[in-house]
Write a protein that holds these residues in place. Structure first.
Motif, short mmCIF file in Angstrom:
data_model
loop_
_atom_site.label_atom_id
_atom_site.label_comp_id
_atom_site.label_asym_id
_atom_site.label_seq_id
_atom_site.Cartn_x
_atom_site.Cartn_y
_atom_site.Cartn_z
N THR A 85 -3.18 14.28 7.42
CA THR A 85 -4.25 13.38 7.24
C THR A 85 -5.31 13.95 8.31
O THR A 85 -4.99 13.55 9.64
N PRO A 124 -0.24 3.58 10.08
CA PRO A 124 -0.44 3.18 8.72
C PRO A 124 -2.19 2.91 8.60
O PRO A 124 -2.48 2.96 7.40
N ASP A 129 -3.32 7.26 2.68
CA ASP A 129 -3.35 7.16 1.25
C ASP A 129 -4.47 7.66 1.04
O ASP A 129 -4.53 8.39 -0.22
N ASN A 133 -4.69 10.58 -2.01
CA ASN A 133 -5.56 10.53 -3.24
C ASN A 133 -6.49 11.94 -3.14
O ASN A 133 -7.05 12.23 -4.46
N PRO A 148 3.45 9.18 -9.89
CA PRO A 148 3.37 8.29 -8.62
C PRO A 148 4.72 8.18 -8.23
O PRO A 148 5.75 8.45 -8.88
N SER A 151 7.85 2.03 -7.79
CA SER A 151 7.84 1.02 -6.86
C SER A 151 9.23 0.56 -6.29
O SER A 151 9.48 0.09 -5.43
N SER A 158 8.60 0.35 1.81
CA SER A 158 7.51 0.29 0.79
C SER A 158 6.91 1.72 1.16
O SER A 158 6.63 2.11 2.24
N LEU A 159 6.47 2.37 0.11
CA LEU A 159 5.88 3.45 -0.04
C LEU A 159 4.51 3.56 -0.86
O LEU A 159 4.52 2.71 -1.77
N PRO A 160 3.33 4.29 -0.40
CA PRO A 160 2.35 4.17 -1.45
C PRO A 160 2.60 4.74 -2.79
O PRO A 160 3.63 5.52 -3.00
N ALA A 161 1.90 4.23 -3.70
CA ALA A 161 2.18 5.01 -5.23
C ALA A 161 1.75 6.25 -5.37
O ALA A 161 2.33 7.06 -6.14
N TYR A 162 1.01 6.51 -4.50
CA TYR A 162 0.03 7.93 -4.39
C TYR A 162 0.96 9.19 -4.00
O TYR A 162 0.52 10.28 -3.98
N LEU A 165 4.39 9.15 2.27
CA LEU A 165 3.74 9.24 3.50
C LEU A 165 4.54 8.86 4.74
O LEU A 165 5.27 7.93 4.42
#
Ligand SMILES: Cc1cc2nc3c(=O)[nH]c(=O)nc-3n(C[C@H](O)[C@H](O)[C@H](O)COP(=O)(O)O)c2cc1C
Length: 194
Positions: A85, A124, A129, A133, A148, A151, A158-162, A165
């Motif tokens: 990123t 974070p 994210d 995207n 994706p 969940s 927890s991970l982003p749906a995208y 990361l």
């Protein structure tokens, strides 16, 4: 076992996206896929690596990896792409690589292929994210199907749906933890069954 053809394409200066790409590569290979790993060309590698002492750790390994081009990945069933990123976006090197697909767009040459994104950011709040995207939107413009992260991929994590990361910290030196490695392994199984 799988007969799927998979291309993994990454950009990495400090080694983290390289390590994620390598974990994907090994797991696809373990599952019998015909998998290739490529790096994108980066004219800023030397100057960026001066800013981050950790960049020396995997520099030679990264440079030994074949450089990606569109032709090499066109016959893939699955494309996995990873970028650090930079300013809440993909790196310039990855954006240049994405732009090189322009001749494929008129005939939708990549239509229907499966696509999965991964990224790293310092923390974070760093916009990882949005970087994921950007890659997913590129994939959609090319007609690919962005897959994706479910969940329930990894209980309690927890991970982003995208996409996957990983947070590398201010010095880009926090390497992959066991949860990220597990998430990669589980994601490879999902990508090969759909
Ligand atoms: C030009 C530049 C811009 C960056 N911008 C961000 C940012 O917006 N958010 C963030 O969390 N980290 C940012 N970082 C840190 C990178 O995300 C980090 O160095 C990278 O994820 C490490 O990946 P690599 O080990 O594969 O090179 C930036 C780093 C550079 C060099």
């Amino acid at each position: 076992m799988s007969n799927k053809k998979v291309s993994i394409i990454f950009h990495s200066v400090c080694g983290n996206n390289y390590l994620i790409a390598k974990n994907f590569y090994e797991q696809f290979k373990n599952n019998g896929a015909d998998v290739s790993i490529y790096r994108v060309e980066d004219s800023n590698f030397e100057s960026l690596s001066e800013q981050f002492p950790i960049a020396g750790q995997y520099k030679d390994e990264i440079m030994n990896i074949e450089v990606a081009n569109v032709e090499k990945v066109l016959d893939s069933d699955i494309i996995v792409m990873g970028s650090p990123t930079y300013y809440g976006n993909v790196s310039g090197a990855m954006k240049s690589f994405m732009d090189s697909f322009s001749p494929c767009w008129p005939e939708a040459k990549l239509w229907g292929k499966k696509f999965f994104a991964f990224s790293t950011s310092a923390n974070p709040e760093g916009g990882g994210d949005m970087c994921l995207n950007t890659m997913n939107i590129f994939a959609q413009h090319m007609g690919m199907v962005s897959i994706p992260v479910p969940s329930n991929l990894l209980q309690g994590v927890s991970l982003p749906a995208y996409g996957i990361l990983h947070y590398v910290g201010d010095f880009s030196n926090i390497r992959l933890n066991e949860n990220i490695k597990k998430a990669i392994n589980l994601m490879v199984e999902r990508l090969l069954i759909i």
